[in-house]
Motif scaffolding. Structure first.
Motif: not given
Length: 422
Positions: A355-379
């Motif tokens: 697929g033309a957008l396979r990079l996005f799936a690969e990044q999510l699948r293979d650990g190249y992404t990180r969540p935004r801070p998981r904290t109740p202070a996020y707002p």
């Protein structure tokens, strides 16, 4: 909209007008964000299919405008009027869970359901060791490019996330592109987007450099992270792009599609318009890495079970249905986002192996992404980061600006005593 008006609307939505129930019908109440029309139609069709497959169960869906969604959830929670099932934007999950508004999903869904989920979704859906959120899709973040323009300046084309440009390499390419276009803008950073975009799109650069916005649960402060030397260096580099005149303000949201610039920082949602504009010259590249390894963005809307749910088991049954491969693919086709499961990705025309957008799936699948801070202070975190980025864009001293933002975030954490378990 005033707090009292929001409360009135929420009470109307969530129970002041009773939903008819007969002895043979249990009604699952659902709140969803009012996204694009194709998403709404798809979800409505899915719940009707669920009802058909489950006689005796009915689903009442309320769509709430995205702009007022968080405020209405807060008002409903304070009034004890949350629905059985609700959507929430992934980064806000910790704030909802800490306040006791959500029920852990582990108690209602089998562990086998997790096995096929993207690792990014599992990570985003957890807080303090418990599973609260389950998405039907995740987001993709990358760098869109005009192949012809890159070829003209002899820029290397990365093969994938492991082969991403360094930040220094991108800077050299920007300089060459600017030189070839008589010094004009060559990059779209989506400056026309809202507050959340800046945290989503640019905090990964800080994480790639080994810093970030704030620490994890055992180190929940922004000082020494957001204002770390590595963070300062990265954002001084980005500030230099503005000072050089390389960034298009993109007031018309057409910097890339009109051909004014050959590079655009963007996401999966840009694909349809960019394909129409550039055709075969469009290529999708990973973001640059600021350290040894690329970090890209993740996170989107997720489903969560209310702690006040009247029908938790039935709502969990609906969640399991929405995560079936056929349903995941239907929603992905409706909104263009990355399918939530590995099985659905393999069957996806856009995100599968060819697929033309396979990079996005690969990044999510293979650990190249990180969540935004998981904290109740996020707002507060996302507002502080966005304000700092805007000030840096306009020439504010980077180190001082990041230090002030870090102090603001830490004051919020300290005011809540580090968010102890309730």
């Amino acid at each position: 909209m005033g707090t009292m008006l929001i409360l009135v609307l929420v009470l109307a939505l969530a129970g002041c007008v009773p939903i008819p129930e007969d002895e043979a019908t249990e009604v699952i109440t659902v709140w969803a964000h009012a996204g694009r029309e194709s998403e709404r139609r798809t979800l409505e069709a899915q719940v009707r299919a669920f009802e058909k497959a489950n006689p005796g169960l009915a689903v009442d869906v309320t769509f709430i405008p995205e702009g007022s969604y968080n405020g209405q959830v807060q008002a409903a929670a304070l009034a004890g009027r949350l629905p059985d099932l609700l959507e929430l934007d992934g980064p806000y999950l910790a704030a909802y869970a800490w306040r006791g508004w959500l029920a852990p999903l582990d108690e209602h869904l089998p562990d086998t359901l997790k096995d096929d989920l993207l690792p990014s979704l599992l990570e985003q859906g957890q807080w303090r060791g418990q599973w609260y959120g389950m998405g039907m899709f995740d987001s993709g973040l990358g760098l869109w490019a005009d192949r012809h323009a890159l070829k003209a300046v002899e820029a290397r084309i990365p093969d994938g996330p492991a082969d991403a440009w360094t930040l220094e390499e991108l800077q050299e390419i920007l300089a060459r592109l600017a030189s070839s276009s008589s010094g004009g803008p060559v990059l779209d950073l989506k400056l026309n987007y809202g507050t959340e975009w800046f945290t989503y799109a640019f905090s990964p650069l800080l994480q790639s450099a080994g810093a970030g916005v704030m620490g994890e649960d055992d180190e929940p402060q922004a000082r020494s992270h957001l204002d770390a030397p590595a963070s300062v260096q990265v954002l001084e580099t980005v500030q230099g792009w503005f000072q050089a005149g390389w960034v298009d303000p993109n007031l018309d949201d057409a910097a890339f599609t009109s051909g004014r610039v050959p590079l655009a920082w963007g996401g999966h949602w840009n694909a349809p318009a960019y394909r129409d504009a550039l055709g075969e010259d469009l290529i999708l590249l990973p973001l640059p890495r600021a350290g040894d390894r690329l970090v890209s963005g993740q996170g989107s809307w997720q489903w969560a079970l209310s702690s006040r749910a009247r029908h938790p088991e039935q709502a969990a049954k609906l969640l399991a249905f929405l995560l079936e491969t056929e349903q995941v693919l239907k929603m992905s086709r409706a909104n263009g986002a990355v399918p939530a499961t590995l099985t659905a990705i393999a069957a996806s025309e856009d995100y599968g192996p060819e697929g033309a957008l396979r990079l996005f799936a690969e990044q999510l699948r293979d650990g190249y992404t990180r969540p935004r801070p998981r904290t109740p202070a996020y707002p507060v975190v996302t507002d502080a980061f966005a304000r700092a980025f805007r000030d840096i864009r306009h020439g504010a001293p980077v180190a001082d600006t990041l230090e002030a933002a870090a102090r603001r975030i830490d004051r919020e954490v300290e005011a809540n005593h580090g968010y102890p378990d309730n």
